[in-house]
Structure formats: C-alpha cells, structure tokens
Design a protein around this motif. Structure first.
Motif, PDB file in Angstrom:
ATOM      1  N   LEU A 197       0.837  -1.183   0.000  1.00  0.00           N
ATOM      2  CA  LEU A 197       0.000   0.000   0.000  1.00  0.00           C
ATOM      3  C   LEU A 197       0.878   1.240   0.000  1.00  0.00           C
ATOM      4  N   GLN A 198       0.553   2.183  -0.841  1.00  0.00           N
ATOM      5  CA  GLN A 198       1.250   3.450  -0.851  1.00  0.00           C
ATOM      6  C   GLN A 198       0.283   4.531  -0.421  1.00  0.00           C
ATOM      7  N   LEU A 199       0.663   5.294   0.591  1.00  0.00           N
ATOM      8  CA  LEU A 199      -0.217   6.267   1.184  1.00  0.00           C
ATOM      9  C   LEU A 199       0.300   7.666   0.887  1.00  0.00           C
ATOM     10  N   PHE A 200      -0.605   8.544   0.452  1.00  0.00           N
ATOM     11  CA  PHE A 200      -0.202   9.886   0.074  1.00  0.00           C
ATOM     12  C   PHE A 200      -1.124  10.904   0.707  1.00  0.00           C
ATOM     13  N   SER A 201      -0.596  12.062   1.037  1.00  0.00           N
ATOM     14  CA  SER A 201      -1.370  13.164   1.597  1.00  0.00           C
ATOM     15  C   SER A 201      -1.695  14.155   0.494  1.00  0.00           C
ATOM     16  N   ALA A 202      -2.845  14.865   0.656  1.00  0.00           N
ATOM     17  CA  ALA A 202      -3.231  15.848  -0.349  1.00  0.00           C
ATOM     18  C   ALA A 202      -2.413  17.129  -0.206  1.00  0.00           C
ATOM     19  N   ASN A 203      -1.924  17.444   0.984  1.00  0.00           N
ATOM     20  CA  ASN A 203      -1.091  18.619   1.150  1.00  0.00           C
ATOM     21  C   ASN A 203       0.291  18.363   0.557  1.00  0.00           C
ATOM     22  N   PRO A 204       0.971  19.371   0.033  1.00  0.00           N
ATOM     23  CA  PRO A 204       2.220  19.144  -0.686  1.00  0.00           C
ATOM     24  C   PRO A 204       3.345  18.594   0.165  1.00  0.00           C
ATOM     25  N   ASN A 205       3.486  19.053   1.394  1.00  0.00           N
ATOM     26  CA  ASN A 205       4.608  18.573   2.202  1.00  0.00           C
ATOM     27  C   ASN A 205       4.272  18.603   3.692  1.00  0.00           C
ATOM     28  N   PRO A 206       3.202  17.867   4.109  1.00  0.00           N
ATOM     29  CA  PRO A 206       2.774  17.974   5.494  1.00  0.00           C
ATOM     30  C   PRO A 206       3.536  17.067   6.441  1.00  0.00           C
ATOM     31  N   ALA A 212     -13.778  15.502  -0.515  1.00  0.00           N
ATOM     32  CA  ALA A 212     -12.429  15.228  -0.020  1.00  0.00           C
ATOM     33  C   ALA A 212     -12.478  14.033   0.931  1.00  0.00           C
ATOM     34  N   LEU A 213     -11.467  13.197   0.869  1.00  0.00           N
ATOM     35  CA  LEU A 213     -11.443  11.954   1.629  1.00  0.00           C
ATOM     36  C   LEU A 213     -10.660  12.150   2.925  1.00  0.00           C
ATOM     37  N   LEU A 214     -11.340  11.976   4.052  1.00  0.00           N
ATOM     38  CA  LEU A 214     -10.692  12.142   5.358  1.00  0.00           C
ATOM     39  C   LEU A 214     -10.100  10.839   5.872  1.00  0.00           C
ATOM     40  N   GLY A 215     -10.746   9.715   5.580  1.00  0.00           N
ATOM     41  CA  GLY A 215     -10.234   8.443   6.073  1.00  0.00           C
ATOM     42  C   GLY A 215     -10.969   7.268   5.469  1.00  0.00           C
ATOM     43  N   VAL A 216     -10.321   6.120   5.500  1.00  0.00           N
ATOM     44  CA  VAL A 216     -10.896   4.855   5.036  1.00  0.00           C
ATOM     45  C   VAL A 216     -10.744   3.843   6.160  1.00  0.00           C
ATOM     46  N   ILE A 217     -11.867   3.283   6.602  1.00  0.00           N
ATOM     47  CA  ILE A 217     -11.865   2.376   7.748  1.00  0.00           C
ATOM     48  C   ILE A 217     -12.146   0.961   7.253  1.00  0.00           C
ATOM     49  N   TRP A 254      -5.979  12.809  12.774  1.00  0.00           N
ATOM     50  CA  TRP A 254      -4.796  13.615  12.464  1.00  0.00           C
ATOM     51  C   TRP A 254      -5.081  14.563  11.303  1.00  0.00           C
ATOM     52  N   ARG A 255      -5.704  14.033  10.252  1.00  0.00           N
ATOM     53  CA  ARG A 255      -6.018  14.865   9.089  1.00  0.00           C
ATOM     54  C   ARG A 255      -7.058  15.931   9.434  1.00  0.00           C
ATOM     55  N   LEU A 256      -7.997  15.578  10.298  1.00  0.00           N
ATOM     56  CA  LEU A 256      -9.023  16.544  10.700  1.00  0.00           C
ATOM     57  C   LEU A 256      -8.382  17.736  11.397  1.00  0.00           C
ATOM     58  N   VAL A 257      -7.394  17.479  12.232  1.00  0.00           N
ATOM     59  CA  VAL A 257      -6.709  18.555  12.955  1.00  0.00           C
ATOM     60  C   VAL A 257      -6.066  19.526  11.974  1.00  0.00           C
ATOM     61  N   GLU A 258      -5.383  18.999  10.974  1.00  0.00           N
ATOM     62  CA  GLU A 258      -4.634  19.833  10.042  1.00  0.00           C
ATOM     63  C   GLU A 258      -5.451  20.223   8.812  1.00  0.00           C
ATOM     64  N   GLN A 259      -6.758  19.902   8.829  1.00  0.00           N
ATOM     65  CA  GLN A 259      -7.644  20.172   7.681  1.00  0.00           C
ATOM     66  C   GLN A 259      -7.028  19.618   6.396  1.00  0.00           C
ATOM     67  N   ASP A 260      -6.512  18.427   6.514  1.00  0.00           N
ATOM     68  CA  ASP A 260      -5.874  17.735   5.411  1.00  0.00           C
ATOM     69  C   ASP A 260      -6.855  16.716   4.841  1.00  0.00           C
ATOM     70  N   SER A 261      -6.481  16.097   3.765  1.00  0.00           N
ATOM     71  CA  SER A 261      -7.283  15.015   3.192  1.00  0.00           C
ATOM     72  C   SER A 261      -6.337  13.992   2.591  1.00  0.00           C
ATOM     73  N   MET A 262      -6.889  12.913   2.100  1.00  0.00           N
ATOM     74  CA  MET A 262      -6.072  11.854   1.528  1.00  0.00           C
ATOM     75  C   MET A 262      -6.562  11.549   0.128  1.00  0.00           C
ATOM     76  N   LYS A 263      -5.769  10.779  -0.592  1.00  0.00           N
ATOM     77  CA  LYS A 263      -6.131  10.381  -1.942  1.00  0.00           C
ATOM     78  C   LYS A 263      -6.242   8.869  -2.018  1.00  0.00           C
ATOM     79  N   ALA A 264      -7.294   8.401  -2.654  1.00  0.00           N
ATOM     80  CA  ALA A 264      -7.400   6.972  -2.926  1.00  0.00           C
ATOM     81  C   ALA A 264      -6.445   6.643  -4.058  1.00  0.00           C
ATOM     82  N   VAL A 265      -5.649   5.594  -3.879  1.00  0.00           N
ATOM     83  CA  VAL A 265      -4.668   5.208  -4.895  1.00  0.00           C
ATOM     84  C   VAL A 265      -4.847   3.738  -5.228  1.00  0.00           C
TER      85      VAL A 265
END
Length: 313
Positions: A4-13, A246-251, A285-296
């Motif tokens: 699995l490769q996990l990526f953040s939507a923010n450029p360098n968080p 925007a995707l916050l998490g996958v459970i 964690w993403r909610l705190v930083e108003q971040d999101s994730m990408k489905a890959v």
C-alpha cells in the motif's frame, strides 16, 4: 501480500525519510509522522458535525473514536450526542453510568452546564454532553437555536473554550438532523461502499451545502479488500468519484468494532492497535490539520499482475 502506498493531499505535510537509492526501491512509504503533534488549523473551537443520512453506517463509532483520538493528540474535545431519541454515544464510550444530567436539565435550570459535562477518566481533556435521557421529553422550543446557544455557552465557559466540539448527528434528514447541523461550520460525512448509503450521502451533502457548510469531508467505513478484488464492492476511488468529496479516512471492516462497542472501550484505546483503530487515528490527524487523503491503486503480487482500488493515507 499487498503493498500500500499512502499519500497526503497537502504538498509537504509530513517529515519523510531520505529516499532509498533506485537499486533499493521499496513498495511501502509511511507518511504519518507520530513523533510530532499535528498543527491545529482553523479558528477554535472547530465545530464539526458527524453525519450520514443513513442509519447504521458508523456515525457514533466514528464520533467516539475520532473524538478520543483528538484528545490523545492533546486537544480538548467536547462530544455532543444530538440523537435525542436513541442515545448511544455514552454506551460506546463506557460513560453511561455517569450521565446524571443532560442539556434538558440545563435548559430547565435544574443544573449548571459544567455539571452536565461528563469528563472521561482516561483522558481528562475529553468530555461528553448528552441532549436528553432516553424516553424523556424535550422542551417544545428545543431546536437549532437551542443548540447554537449551547455551543456558544461552551465557547464562553470559565474553564476555557474546547479545541473541538463534535456533534453526533441522528440518522435521517428530519428535524433532528437540522438541529444538529445548525451550529456546525464543517462536517464529516460517514458512508459505506453500497448504493443505499451513497444515495443518502449525496442527498445529505446537498443539504449541508444549502445550510452553508462548505467544508465537507467523508470517511468511507467498512471497506473489504476481498470484496473489492472480486468486484462485489465499490472501491474507494469509485465512492470518491460519485460523491466528489475530499477523503478524510478509510476504515477497513474489523470484527473488533463489535467487541469494543459491547465493552464501552473505543478501538483507538486498544493495545496492540487494530487496523480500524489506526485508520480512525489517521482520520483524526487529518481533521486537525484540515488535510485530506487520496485513494490510490494498491498493487497485488507481481505474479498476478492485477490492480484494485483500496485506500491511501
């Protein structure tokens, strides 16, 4: 084995390790940075409603686990159970025996607001507030304005305003839903990868936007890789394309959810942690930083040479 490769939507968080040379290329890249506290984005308190439209998709479970994850990250949290008729958040948190007063008693003048707040003994910066007791009658005038007053009172209390006010929204789109979303300025939409949940989620998204809530992220719950592989379940990529959120998490589907519910002990407190518990922590964690994730795409074993959609971090 799947990589699995996990990526953040923010450029360098996140603080990333130095890349391996090409001759030592690895398939796994960890992006969550557990050696630092996440940076709180936005103005506090952040008022977040957790909703779905459809019942039984995991709203209350999400509220309990994300709320406690935020508390464990060091933020002060007040979780409001806005489900008047079917109160369950106190059960999932194991606090049902300590709910002596509710918002009804506060509004009637029978107790102070701080008396209705139930502080979790495990994490003192987490508090629970229930609207009413089961089978009790709400005042006729209780509605969105009353909940706005309650949120304003939490902001102005002597002990200081909490960092997060999380509202557990009841199922459906009736008066209870309208009341729960009224004071919120952001929303977490919980859905499962089935057509009934997605139809309701799409409808709720429109209602949230009509109410002025533009910051909407989704959590896709109960994802099963085996069913996605067999094309019996929609992938997270499919869900994201259908809802456009925007995707916050996958459970992932986890049998430990039932055990933790019956014990009144949220998944994120388990040691060792479960996959679902870790996923809730990542979403917090993403909610705190108003971040999101990408489905890959997650690559299968090379000999199979197949791909299927799962999730990213």
């Amino acid at each position: 084995m799947f990589s699995l490769q996990l990526f953040s939507a923010n450029p360098n968080p996140f603080l990333r390790p130095k890349p391996y040379p090409k001759s030592k290329r690895t398939h796994v890249s960890s992006v969550l940075q557990w050696n630092r506290k996440p940076e709180l984005a936005g103005e506090t308190p952040r008022v977040v409603v957790i909703t779905s439209g459809k019942g039984g998709v995991g709203k209350t479970t999400t509220t309990a686990n994300v709320g406690l994850s935020l508390a464990r990250l060091g933020f002060s949290v007040v979780a409001i159970d806005a489900d008047v008729g079917l109160r369950n958040l106190d059960l999932l948190l194991g606090l049902e025996s300590r709910v002596n007063y509710t918002v009804v008693e506060v509004l009637n003048g029978d107790c102070r607001l701080d008396q209705a707040l139930v502080r979790d003994k495990r994490w003192s910066n987490f508090e629970l507030l229930c609207i009413s007791k089961p089978r009790s009658k709400l005042p006729i005038g209780f509605g969105g304005k009353a909940l706005v007053w309650l949120v304003d009172a939490l902001k102005a209390r002597e002990g200081g305003s909490p960092d997060f006010i999380i509202i557990d929204c009841p199922a459906g789109i009736d008066a209870g839903f309208i009341t729960a979303i009224t004071p919120a300025n952001e929303a977490v939409l919980v859905t499962t990868p089935d057509i009934t949940s997605l139809r309701d989620a799409d409808r709720v998204t429109g209602l949230l936007e009509c109410d002025g809530i533009r910051d909407i992220k989704m959590i896709v719950n109960r994802v099963r890789t085996d069913m996605i592989k067999g094309e019996d379940m929609m992938s997270v990529l499919d869900v994201q394309e259908m809802l456009g959120l925007a995707l916050l998490g996958v459970i992932p589907e986890d049998s430990e959810v039932i055990r933790s519910t019956n014990r009144g002990y949220p998944l994120v407190l388990n040691n060792p942690p479960t996959l679902a518990g870790l996923a809730f922590e990542q979403a917090a964690w993403r909610l705190v930083e108003q971040d999101s994730m990408k489905a890959v795409m997650a690559e299968e074993e090379p000999k199979k040479r197949g791909f299927f959609s799962f999730f990213g971090g």
